[in-house]
Design a protein around this motif. Sequence first.
Motif, PDB file in Angstrom:
ATOM      1  N   LEU A  31       0.851  -1.348   0.009  1.00 48.43           N
ATOM      2  CA  LEU A  31      -0.147   0.177   0.704  1.00 48.43           C
ATOM      3  C   LEU A  31       0.989   0.999  -0.420  1.00 48.43           C
ATOM      4  CD1 LEU A  31      -2.755   1.065   0.247  1.00 48.43           C
ATOM      5  CD2 LEU A  31      -2.777   0.496   3.079  1.00 48.43           C
ATOM      6  N   ARG A  32       1.885   1.408   0.577  1.00 47.86           N
ATOM      7  CA  ARG A  32       2.703   2.199   0.607  1.00 47.86           C
ATOM      8  C   ARG A  32       3.622   2.868  -0.216  1.00 47.86           C
ATOM      9  NH1 ARG A  32       1.412   6.231   5.071  1.00 47.86           N
ATOM     10  NH2 ARG A  32       1.080   4.295   7.026  1.00 47.86           N
ATOM     11  N   MET A  33       3.664   1.339  -1.290  1.00 45.55           N
ATOM     12  CA  MET A  33       4.191   1.745  -2.445  1.00 45.55           C
ATOM     13  C   MET A  33       3.429   2.116  -2.966  1.00 45.55           C
ATOM     14  SD  MET A  33       8.255   0.485  -2.338  1.00 45.55           S
ATOM     15  CE  MET A  33       8.272  -0.507  -4.259  1.00 45.55           C
ATOM     16  N   VAL A  34       2.405   1.887  -3.566  1.00 48.20           N
ATOM     17  CA  VAL A  34       1.465   2.325  -4.970  1.00 48.20           C
ATOM     18  C   VAL A  34       0.937   3.439  -4.292  1.00 48.20           C
ATOM     19  CG1 VAL A  34       1.856  -0.202  -6.156  1.00 48.20           C
ATOM     20  CG2 VAL A  34       0.315   0.112  -4.549  1.00 48.20           C
ATOM     21  N   ASN A  35       0.034   3.725  -3.155  1.00 51.66           N
ATOM     22  CA  ASN A  35      -0.772   4.265  -2.534  1.00 51.66           C
ATOM     23  C   ASN A  35      -2.418   4.005  -2.679  1.00 51.66           C
ATOM     24  OD1 ASN A  35      -1.869   6.632  -1.064  1.00 51.66           O
ATOM     25  ND2 ASN A  35      -1.458   7.835  -2.556  1.00 51.66           N
ATOM     26  N   ASP A  36      -2.570   2.915  -3.044  1.00 52.56           N
ATOM     27  CA  ASP A  36      -4.173   2.624  -3.943  1.00 52.56           C
ATOM     28  C   ASP A  36      -4.415   1.113  -3.197  1.00 52.56           C
ATOM     29  OD1 ASP A  36      -6.373   1.011  -5.488  1.00 52.56           O
ATOM     30  OD2 ASP A  36      -5.558   2.595  -6.820  1.00 52.56           O
ATOM     31  N   PRO A  37      -5.562   0.663  -2.131  1.00 48.54           N
ATOM     32  CA  PRO A  37      -5.993  -0.338  -2.067  1.00 48.54           C
ATOM     33  C   PRO A  37      -6.191  -1.614  -2.499  1.00 48.54           C
ATOM     34  CG  PRO A  37      -6.817   1.722  -0.290  1.00 48.54           C
ATOM     35  CD  PRO A  37      -6.159   2.338  -1.298  1.00 48.54           C
ATOM     36  N   SER A  38      -6.457  -0.768  -3.160  1.00 44.53           N
ATOM     37  CA  SER A  38      -6.959  -1.941  -4.758  1.00 44.53           C
ATOM     38  C   SER A  38      -5.805  -2.451  -5.023  1.00 44.53           C
ATOM     39  CB  SER A  38      -8.233  -1.745  -5.908  1.00 44.53           C
ATOM     40  OG  SER A  38      -8.297  -2.490  -6.187  1.00 44.53           O
ATOM     41  N   GLN A  60       7.844  -6.429  -7.503  1.00 47.69           N
ATOM     42  CA  GLN A  60       5.905  -6.978  -8.423  1.00 47.69           C
ATOM     43  C   GLN A  60       5.406  -5.047  -8.375  1.00 47.69           C
ATOM     44  OE1 GLN A  60       5.679  -9.987  -9.022  1.00 47.69           O
ATOM     45  NE2 GLN A  60       3.341  -9.343  -9.200  1.00 47.69           N
ATOM     46  N   CYS A  61       5.441  -4.465  -6.867  1.00 47.13           N
ATOM     47  CA  CYS A  61       5.417  -3.154  -7.090  1.00 47.13           C
ATOM     48  C   CYS A  61       5.922  -1.861  -8.186  1.00 47.13           C
ATOM     49  CB  CYS A  61       5.330  -2.404  -5.941  1.00 47.13           C
ATOM     50  SG  CYS A  61       3.774  -3.366  -4.304  1.00 47.13           S
ATOM     51  N   GLN A  62       7.154  -2.267  -7.984  1.00 42.46           N
ATOM     52  CA  GLN A  62       7.638  -1.109  -8.860  1.00 42.46           C
ATOM     53  C   GLN A  62       7.411  -1.592 -10.513  1.00 42.46           C
ATOM     54  OE1 GLN A  62      11.937  -2.686  -7.409  1.00 42.46           O
ATOM     55  NE2 GLN A  62      12.217  -0.771  -6.509  1.00 42.46           N
ATOM     56  N   ASP A  63       7.358  -2.766 -10.904  1.00 40.05           N
ATOM     57  CA  ASP A  63       7.189  -3.074 -12.018  1.00 40.05           C
ATOM     58  C   ASP A  63       5.340  -2.839 -12.907  1.00 40.05           C
ATOM     59  OD1 ASP A  63       7.728  -4.713 -14.617  1.00 40.05           O
ATOM     60  OD2 ASP A  63       5.671  -5.994 -13.825  1.00 40.05           O
ATOM     61  N   SER A 107       4.918   9.417  -1.226  1.00 47.15           N
ATOM     62  CA  SER A 107       4.490   8.758  -2.550  1.00 47.15           C
ATOM     63  C   SER A 107       5.353   9.948  -3.360  1.00 47.15           C
ATOM     64  CB  SER A 107       3.176   8.562  -2.751  1.00 47.15           C
ATOM     65  OG  SER A 107       2.714  10.040  -3.101  1.00 47.15           O
ATOM     66  N   GLU A 108       5.762  10.521  -3.241  1.00 44.75           N
ATOM     67  CA  GLU A 108       6.518  11.689  -4.080  1.00 44.75           C
ATOM     68  C   GLU A 108       7.971  11.310  -3.608  1.00 44.75           C
ATOM     69  OE1 GLU A 108       5.093  15.461  -4.740  1.00 44.75           O
ATOM     70  OE2 GLU A 108       3.379  14.619  -4.990  1.00 44.75           O
ATOM     71  N   LEU A 109       8.582  10.520  -3.911  1.00 42.42           N
ATOM     72  CA  LEU A 109       9.604  10.221  -2.725  1.00 42.42           C
ATOM     73  C   LEU A 109      10.466   9.492  -3.974  1.00 42.42           C
ATOM     74  CD1 LEU A 109      10.580   9.167   0.384  1.00 42.42           C
ATOM     75  CD2 LEU A 109      11.145  11.789  -0.772  1.00 42.42           C
ATOM     76  N   PRO A 110      11.608   9.527  -4.471  1.00 42.06           N
ATOM     77  CA  PRO A 110      12.551   8.924  -5.919  1.00 42.06           C
ATOM     78  C   PRO A 110      12.048   7.061  -5.595  1.00 42.06           C
ATOM     79  CG  PRO A 110      13.914  10.461  -4.781  1.00 42.06           C
ATOM     80  CD  PRO A 110      12.703  10.820  -4.174  1.00 42.06           C
ATOM     81  N   VAL A 111      11.633   6.046  -6.012  1.00 44.70           N
ATOM     82  CA  VAL A 111      11.351   4.884  -6.013  1.00 44.70           C
ATOM     83  C   VAL A 111      12.630   4.135  -4.355  1.00 44.70           C
ATOM     84  CG1 VAL A 111      11.046   2.505  -6.229  1.00 44.70           C
ATOM     85  CG2 VAL A 111      10.858   4.723  -7.984  1.00 44.70           C
ATOM     86  N   ARG A 112      14.157   4.713  -5.007  1.00 39.63           N
ATOM     87  CA  ARG A 112      14.832   3.225  -3.544  1.00 39.63           C
ATOM     88  C   ARG A 112      14.990   4.574  -2.641  1.00 39.63           C
ATOM     89  NH1 ARG A 112      20.181   3.211  -7.596  1.00 39.63           N
ATOM     90  NH2 ARG A 112      19.495   2.000  -9.082  1.00 39.63           N
ATOM     91  N   GLN A 113      14.289   5.617  -2.315  1.00 34.19           N
ATOM     92  CA  GLN A 113      14.363   6.274  -1.079  1.00 34.19           C
ATOM     93  C   GLN A 113      12.896   5.803  -0.404  1.00 34.19           C
ATOM     94  OE1 GLN A 113      15.176  10.761  -1.162  1.00 34.19           O
ATOM     95  NE2 GLN A 113      16.633  10.125  -2.431  1.00 34.19           N
ATOM     96  N   ARG A 114      11.865   5.923  -1.169  1.00 39.89           N
ATOM     97  CA  ARG A 114      10.826   5.655  -0.432  1.00 39.89           C
ATOM     98  C   ARG A 114      10.245   4.139  -0.451  1.00 39.89           C
ATOM     99  NH1 ARG A 114       7.624   6.887  -4.510  1.00 39.89           N
ATOM    100  NH2 ARG A 114       7.035   4.195  -6.116  1.00 39.89           N
ATOM    101  N   ARG A 115      11.084   3.166  -1.039  1.00 39.32           N
ATOM    102  CA  ARG A 115      11.033   1.826  -0.604  1.00 39.32           C
ATOM    103  C   ARG A 115      11.822   1.819   1.079  1.00 39.32           C
ATOM    104  NH1 ARG A 115      14.289  -1.507  -5.480  1.00 39.32           N
ATOM    105  NH2 ARG A 115      16.008  -0.494  -4.508  1.00 39.32           N
ATOM    106  N   VAL A 116      12.998   2.260   1.116  1.00 39.64           N
ATOM    107  CA  VAL A 116      13.975   1.954   2.011  1.00 39.64           C
ATOM    108  C   VAL A 116      12.685   2.989   2.858  1.00 39.64           C
ATOM    109  CG1 VAL A 116      15.878   2.739   3.438  1.00 39.64           C
ATOM    110  CG2 VAL A 116      16.362   1.714   0.913  1.00 39.64           C
ATOM    111  N   PHE A 117      12.761   4.189   2.791  1.00 39.34           N
ATOM    112  CA  PHE A 117      11.568   4.971   4.288  1.00 39.34           C
ATOM    113  C   PHE A 117      10.724   4.407   4.217  1.00 39.34           C
ATOM    114  CE2 PHE A 117       8.338   7.503   5.741  1.00 39.34           C
ATOM    115  CZ  PHE A 117       9.743   8.322   6.806  1.00 39.34           C
ATOM    116  N   ILE A 118      10.278   3.815   3.549  1.00 36.16           N
ATOM    117  CA  ILE A 118       8.760   2.397   4.296  1.00 36.16           C
ATOM    118  C   ILE A 118       9.600   1.604   4.916  1.00 36.16           C
ATOM    119  CG2 ILE A 118       6.924   0.800   2.478  1.00 36.16           C
ATOM    120  CD1 ILE A 118       6.337   2.789   0.782  1.00 36.16           C
ATOM    121  N   LEU A 119      10.497   1.207   4.533  1.00 36.56           N
ATOM    122  CA  LEU A 119      10.734  -0.434   5.297  1.00 36.56           C
ATOM    123  C   LEU A 119      10.943  -0.653   6.357  1.00 36.56           C
ATOM    124  CD1 LEU A 119      12.192  -2.289   2.128  1.00 36.56           C
ATOM    125  CD2 LEU A 119      10.095  -3.223   2.815  1.00 36.56           C
TER     126      LEU A 119
END
Length: 198
Positions: A36-43, A80-83, A141-153
């Motif tokens: 959810l934090r990666m794609v910001n959409d529950p569905s 999967q999320c990144q793809d 959600s607007e962080l660069p992908v690498r920063q966002r995934r590390v921050f979320i984890l």
Amino acid sequence: MANEDHELVRRALEGDTGSFDLLVEKYTSRSYWIALRMVNDPSEAEDLLQDAFLKAYQGLKGFRGEAGFFTWFCRILIHQCQDHLRKKHFRSRFSFLFQREGEEGDKKNLEEDYADPHWSSSPEKVMEQAESSHLIQEAISELPVRQRRVFILRHLQGLRIREIAGTLGISEGTIKIHLFRAVQSLRKRLGETLGDQP
């Protein structure tokens, strides 16, 4: 816990599908929030999570036990999320290629429902806090992908630096750099947007 997971994987490889179901049940909630934090959409998060578990089951022979099952599964889920995000970004930029004649794209205003028991009961205060939470979610959600995934984890899922490094397959030093830059970006963005609000 790791030994328990490894035993469930072993049984699943021997054909006991119930053992894999136990792994799914055990890690669904935690994994869902990562998606959810990666794609910001529950569905989309639910769909991606199901796809990731299916992919994990189909590729279970690739689990060698060098890391924990959850760490191994996180790699699959994040990929999967990144793809998905890459494809979504492409479709967004070139949406005219995918629209039928006369079709208009729908935009859903999706906001996460923060049911925090510590929030004020004042309607005005609740609205103010809800808006702040939405802005925080948007900033992440607007962080660069690498920063966002590390921050979320690290900050939203509570994984240790070593666990994140194992999950993403990069060095702990690189993780720390991404974290530092993510926090600096969020502080700057939220400081400008929220002013003196914490």
